[in-house]
Design a protein around this motif. Structure first.
Motif: not given
Length: 275
Positions: A18-19, A46-47, A63-67, A69
């Motif tokens: 995450w993050d 999708d962010v 590209v920042h993915v918080h959730e 994955h």
């Protein structure tokens, strides 16, 4: 050349992370040698994607993915037109004297090119023997091409320039760093270029991002040379960006939270739409 480029990067994780934050340098530059007609970037998950230009003028997407994955996929599609480069007129190395102060950052040591007399280390025994700067740079390109063997997998991003000099085997990044070190040790401003190359032109390095060198020539500006392929930069080369060395223009770099390691897979395809 009218080129269509597909660049896909996938990170797969055994356990959720995450993050995740990544800086993406895949957007080609617009300059006198090339024009970008279209660029799209798609991210899974999708962010939102934001962007800014760095110190060197390169366009960086964030590209920042918080959730949580287990897969991060970054896919970039580009349509670009390239043109022939200008042939630099003959000029002496002494013509560089008025420009060295303003181009100091491309003459001094950088993270991957420590200070050393690289011309001696790489046994460039007759530098600038003709006195003509463009002629010397092309001869240096030929020398590196003949002296080293292009060997995918022989080196990685942590391989030092000293190690490449010792083994004689490497990839485009190593050839570019070698030429940069030699040029700088001889007082020739030079910078690292990240981009793509079209394999249909019988060049190597098209299976991933490619790298070459730009040297400063008075009267012509920054002129590209590709020692991996024994050529000046031609229409088959698509430039993304430039910096002091690989550290400034790595295609994708980032970090994430989680205890698992990721498996990386990269696919690059360059198509000539005119073929």
């Amino acid at each position: 050349m009218r080129a269509e480029i597909k660049h896909v990067t996938e990170y797969r994780y055994q356990e959720p992370v995450w993050d995740s934050f990544n800086e993406v340098r895949l957007h080609p530059q617009r300059d006198e040698r090339q024009n970008v007609l279209a660029f799209n970037i798609h991210v899974t998950p999708d962010v939102p994607v934001t962007s800014h230009r760095d110190y060197f003028g390169n366009l960086i997407h964030h590209v920042h993915v918080h959730e949580r994955h287990t897969l991060l996929r970054i896919e970039a599609h580009t349509l670009v037109v390239t043109y022939r480069s200008r042939v630099p007129a003959p000029t002496s190395v002494q013509s560089l004297d008025p420009f060295r102060r303003e181009l100091t950052e491309y003459l001094i040591a950088s993270p991957r090119i420590p200070e050393a007399h690289w011309a001696d280390i790489f046994e460039i025994t007759a530098p600038l023997r003709t006195g003509d700067l463009p002629d010397f740079l092309m001869e240096l390109t030929r020398t590196l091409y003949r002296r080293f063997t292009y060997t995918p997998g022989a080196t990685n991003v942590r391989t030092t320039l000293e190690q490449f000099a010792g083994t004689g085997r490497g990839v485009c990044q190593d050839y570019a760093h070698a030429m940069l070190g030699i040029c700088r040790s001889l007082g020739i401003p030079a910078r690292y270029v990240s981009g793509y190359i079209y394999a249909g032109a019988n060049f190597v390095g098209a299976e991933a991002s490619h790298a070459w060198v730009e040297a400063y020539i008075p009267g012509a500006g920054w002129v590209g040379y590709d020692p991996t392929n024994n050529t000046e930069v031609v229409e088959a080369h698509v430039k993304i960006g430039h910096g002091r060395d690989y550290s400034d223009v790595s295609p994708i770099s980032g970090s994430y939270h989680g205890s698992t390691r990721g498996e990386l897979d990269v696919e690059v395809k360059v198509y000539d739409q005119q073929q």
